[in-house]
Design a protein around this motif. Structure first.
Motif, PDB file in Angstrom:
ATOM      1  N   ASN A  54       0.894  -1.189  -0.083  1.00  0.00           N
ATOM      2  CA  ASN A  54       0.194   0.164  -0.021  1.00  0.00           C
ATOM      3  C   ASN A  54       1.027   1.192   0.016  1.00  0.00           C
ATOM      4  OD1 ASN A  54      -2.455  -1.459  -0.281  1.00  0.00           O
ATOM      5  ND2 ASN A  54      -2.614  -1.502   2.028  1.00  0.00           N
ATOM      6  N   GLY A  55       1.810   1.102   0.847  1.00  0.00           N
ATOM      7  CA  GLY A  55       2.911   2.219   0.814  1.00  0.00           C
ATOM      8  C   GLY A  55       3.697   2.645  -0.615  1.00  0.00           C
ATOM      9  N   ARG A  56       4.042   1.656  -1.359  1.00  0.00           N
ATOM     10  CA  ARG A  56       4.151   1.861  -2.816  1.00  0.00           C
ATOM     11  C   ARG A  56       3.117   2.319  -3.615  1.00  0.00           C
ATOM     12  NH1 ARG A  56       6.331  -3.435  -1.633  1.00  0.00           N
ATOM     13  NH2 ARG A  56       8.521  -3.423  -1.073  1.00  0.00           N
ATOM     14  N   MET A  57       1.877   1.700  -3.397  1.00  0.00           N
ATOM     15  CA  MET A  57       0.904   2.345  -4.188  1.00  0.00           C
ATOM     16  C   MET A  57       0.459   3.658  -3.977  1.00  0.00           C
ATOM     17  SD  MET A  57      -2.812   0.627  -4.631  1.00  0.00           S
ATOM     18  CE  MET A  57      -2.113  -0.731  -4.223  1.00  0.00           C
ATOM     19  N   PHE A  58       0.357   3.985  -2.913  1.00  0.00           N
ATOM     20  CA  PHE A  58      -0.138   5.461  -2.416  1.00  0.00           C
ATOM     21  C   PHE A  58       1.206   6.326  -2.061  1.00  0.00           C
ATOM     22  CE2 PHE A  58      -3.585   2.510  -1.489  1.00  0.00           C
ATOM     23  CZ  PHE A  58      -4.613   3.008  -2.527  1.00  0.00           C
ATOM     24  N   GLY A  59       2.199   5.930  -1.731  1.00  0.00           N
ATOM     25  CA  GLY A  59       3.433   6.926  -1.119  1.00  0.00           C
ATOM     26  C   GLY A  59       3.617   6.484   0.250  1.00  0.00           C
ATOM     27  N   PRO A  60       4.731   7.314   0.561  1.00  0.00           N
ATOM     28  CA  PRO A  60       5.244   7.020   1.933  1.00  0.00           C
ATOM     29  C   PRO A  60       4.469   7.757   2.927  1.00  0.00           C
ATOM     30  CG  PRO A  60       7.126   8.295   0.823  1.00  0.00           C
ATOM     31  CD  PRO A  60       6.097   7.559  -0.262  1.00  0.00           C
ATOM     32  N   GLY A  61       3.556   8.889   2.487  1.00  0.00           N
ATOM     33  CA  GLY A  61       2.653   9.554   3.286  1.00  0.00           C
ATOM     34  C   GLY A  61       1.629   8.777   3.780  1.00  0.00           C
ATOM     35  N   PHE A  62       1.269   7.473   3.018  1.00  0.00           N
ATOM     36  CA  PHE A  62       0.111   6.789   3.540  1.00  0.00           C
ATOM     37  C   PHE A  62       0.580   5.928   4.907  1.00  0.00           C
ATOM     38  CE2 PHE A  62      -1.404   2.237   3.853  1.00  0.00           C
ATOM     39  CZ  PHE A  62      -2.650   2.547   3.674  1.00  0.00           C
ATOM     40  N   THR A  63       1.837   5.439   4.705  1.00  0.00           N
ATOM     41  CA  THR A  63       2.313   4.720   5.994  1.00  0.00           C
ATOM     42  C   THR A  63       2.435   5.795   7.300  1.00  0.00           C
ATOM     43  OG1 THR A  63       4.444   4.816   4.972  1.00  0.00           O
ATOM     44  CG2 THR A  63       3.353   2.805   4.936  1.00  0.00           C
ATOM     45  N   ALA A  64       3.018   7.085   6.687  1.00  0.00           N
ATOM     46  CA  ALA A  64       3.150   7.812   7.849  1.00  0.00           C
ATOM     47  C   ALA A  64       1.969   8.519   8.515  1.00  0.00           C
ATOM     48  CB  ALA A  64       3.990   9.051   7.048  1.00  0.00           C
ATOM     49  N   GLN A  71      -0.870   6.531   8.505  1.00  0.00           N
ATOM     50  CA  GLN A  71      -1.095   5.380   9.433  1.00  0.00           C
ATOM     51  C   GLN A  71      -0.545   5.501  10.459  1.00  0.00           C
ATOM     52  OE1 GLN A  71      -4.221   4.412   7.695  1.00  0.00           O
ATOM     53  NE2 GLN A  71      -3.572   2.438   8.389  1.00  0.00           N
ATOM     54  N   ALA A  72       0.812   5.778  10.866  1.00  0.00           N
ATOM     55  CA  ALA A  72       1.549   5.693  12.100  1.00  0.00           C
ATOM     56  C   ALA A  72       0.842   7.036  12.979  1.00  0.00           C
ATOM     57  CB  ALA A  72       2.943   6.244  11.847  1.00  0.00           C
ATOM     58  N   ALA A  73       0.438   8.036  12.364  1.00  0.00           N
ATOM     59  CA  ALA A  73      -0.246   9.118  12.914  1.00  0.00           C
ATOM     60  C   ALA A  73      -1.342   8.789  13.541  1.00  0.00           C
ATOM     61  CB  ALA A  73      -0.418  10.444  12.105  1.00  0.00           C
ATOM     62  N   LYS A  74      -2.340   7.988  12.902  1.00  0.00           N
ATOM     63  CA  LYS A  74      -3.614   7.656  13.339  1.00  0.00           C
ATOM     64  C   LYS A  74      -3.690   6.603  14.526  1.00  0.00           C
ATOM     65  CE  LYS A  74      -6.186   4.277  11.461  1.00  0.00           C
ATOM     66  NZ  LYS A  74      -6.401   3.084  11.683  1.00  0.00           N
ATOM     67  N   LYS A  75      -2.365   5.722  14.334  1.00  0.00           N
ATOM     68  CA  LYS A  75      -2.232   4.830  15.517  1.00  0.00           C
ATOM     69  C   LYS A  75      -1.598   5.624  16.745  1.00  0.00           C
ATOM     70  CE  LYS A  75      -1.570   0.184  13.452  1.00  0.00           C
ATOM     71  NZ  LYS A  75      -2.637  -0.397  14.389  1.00  0.00           N
ATOM     72  N   ALA A  76      -1.080   6.501  16.586  1.00  0.00           N
ATOM     73  CA  ALA A  76      -0.708   7.318  17.833  1.00  0.00           C
ATOM     74  C   ALA A  76      -1.836   7.988  18.115  1.00  0.00           C
ATOM     75  CB  ALA A  76       0.443   8.264  17.460  1.00  0.00           C
ATOM     76  N   TYR A 106       4.774   1.248  11.249  1.00  0.00           N
ATOM     77  CA  TYR A 106       4.309   1.898  10.386  1.00  0.00           C
ATOM     78  C   TYR A 106       5.450   2.995   9.775  1.00  0.00           C
ATOM     79  CZ  TYR A 106      -0.107   0.404   8.925  1.00  0.00           C
ATOM     80  OH  TYR A 106      -1.303  -0.153   8.477  1.00  0.00           O
ATOM     81  N   LEU A 107       6.226   3.648  10.856  1.00  0.00           N
ATOM     82  CA  LEU A 107       7.327   4.450  10.521  1.00  0.00           C
ATOM     83  C   LEU A 107       8.782   3.582  10.132  1.00  0.00           C
ATOM     84  CD1 LEU A 107       6.940   7.126  13.468  1.00  0.00           C
ATOM     85  CD2 LEU A 107       6.584   7.356  11.145  1.00  0.00           C
ATOM     86  N   ALA A 108       8.820   2.627  10.470  1.00  0.00           N
ATOM     87  CA  ALA A 108      10.043   1.835   9.923  1.00  0.00           C
ATOM     88  C   ALA A 108       9.558   1.451   8.348  1.00  0.00           C
ATOM     89  CB  ALA A 108       9.948   0.573  10.547  1.00  0.00           C
ATOM     90  N   ALA A 109       8.283   1.059   8.199  1.00  0.00           N
ATOM     91  CA  ALA A 109       7.822   0.919   6.821  1.00  0.00           C
ATOM     92  C   ALA A 109       8.145   2.126   5.956  1.00  0.00           C
ATOM     93  CB  ALA A 109       6.519   0.432   6.614  1.00  0.00           C
ATOM     94  N   THR A 110       7.813   3.349   6.569  1.00  0.00           N
ATOM     95  CA  THR A 110       7.946   4.664   5.804  1.00  0.00           C
ATOM     96  C   THR A 110       9.418   4.789   5.240  1.00  0.00           C
ATOM     97  OG1 THR A 110       6.111   5.422   7.033  1.00  0.00           O
ATOM     98  CG2 THR A 110       7.512   7.092   5.936  1.00  0.00           C
ATOM     99  N   ALA A 111      10.410   4.481   6.292  1.00  0.00           N
ATOM    100  CA  ALA A 111      11.725   4.790   6.322  1.00  0.00           C
ATOM    101  C   ALA A 111      12.246   3.444   5.175  1.00  0.00           C
ATOM    102  CB  ALA A 111      12.516   4.449   7.494  1.00  0.00           C
ATOM    103  N   ALA A 112      11.708   2.383   5.037  1.00  0.00           N
ATOM    104  CA  ALA A 112      11.994   1.457   4.123  1.00  0.00           C
ATOM    105  C   ALA A 112      11.694   1.976   2.871  1.00  0.00           C
ATOM    106  CB  ALA A 112      11.393   0.231   4.493  1.00  0.00           C
ATOM    107  N   LEU A 113      10.568   2.457   2.683  1.00  0.00           N
ATOM    108  CA  LEU A 113       9.857   3.002   1.343  1.00  0.00           C
ATOM    109  C   LEU A 113      10.722   4.136   0.944  1.00  0.00           C
ATOM    110  CD1 LEU A 113       6.122   2.963   2.233  1.00  0.00           C
ATOM    111  CD2 LEU A 113       7.307   1.468   0.380  1.00  0.00           C
ATOM    112  N   VAL A 114      11.083   5.042   1.776  1.00  0.00           N
ATOM    113  CA  VAL A 114      12.024   6.117   1.460  1.00  0.00           C
ATOM    114  C   VAL A 114      13.534   5.630   0.848  1.00  0.00           C
ATOM    115  CG1 VAL A 114      13.279   8.170   2.237  1.00  0.00           C
ATOM    116  CG2 VAL A 114      10.739   7.834   2.943  1.00  0.00           C
ATOM    117  N   ARG A 115      13.820   4.745   1.450  1.00  0.00           N
ATOM    118  CA  ARG A 115      15.191   4.046   1.036  1.00  0.00           C
ATOM    119  C   ARG A 115      15.055   3.186  -0.373  1.00  0.00           C
ATOM    120  NH1 ARG A 115      19.295   3.527   4.770  1.00  0.00           N
ATOM    121  NH2 ARG A 115      18.681   3.725   6.983  1.00  0.00           N
ATOM    122  N   GLU A 116      13.729   2.761  -0.612  1.00  0.00           N
ATOM    123  CA  GLU A 116      13.574   2.147  -1.794  1.00  0.00           C
ATOM    124  C   GLU A 116      13.523   3.157  -3.113  1.00  0.00           C
ATOM    125  OE1 GLU A 116      10.051  -0.012  -2.362  1.00  0.00           O
ATOM    126  OE2 GLU A 116      10.589  -1.515  -0.825  1.00  0.00           O
TER     127      GLU A 116
END
Length: 95
Positions: A42-52, A54-59, A84-94
């Motif tokens: 989903n992060g690849r499809m919608f961009g790292p803002g999606f996973t970020a 989701q992290a904010a929502k969980k917080a 979710y933030l780790a996934a965001t970092a992984a997406l940015v690395r990709e």
């Protein structure tokens, strides 16, 4: 391990365990590695803002749980936010 960083290590390890052996693996993995699970796809499809987001929502959800006296549930949600933030970092690395 570095002295003085034990609390950080505890929470990062707990988030990892939750994702790799707990709720994440049970509900989302379907036998797939982390980088092929919905959190990353989903992060690849919608961009790292999606996973970020989701992290904010969980917080935000965790803070509501704390107000209701549900500290254990709040910690669980916060560990989810860390994943979710780790996934965001992984997406940015990709990219």
């Amino acid at each position: 391990d570095v002295a003085g960083y034990e609390a950080l290590r505890t929470e990062l390890d707990a988030a990892y365990t939750q994702s790799s052996a707990g709720k994440g693996k049970e509900r989302h993995a379907n036998g797939r590695p982390f980088d092929r699970q919905p959190i990353m796809e989903n992060g690849r499809m919608f961009g790292p803002g999606f996973t970020a987001g989701q992290a904010a929502k969980k917080a935000q959800e965790a803070l509501g749980m704390l107000k209701r006296g549900e500290a254990d549930k709040a910690i669980h949600e916060l560990h989810g936010a860390i994943v979710y933030l780790a996934a965001t970092a992984a997406l940015v690395r990709e990219s």
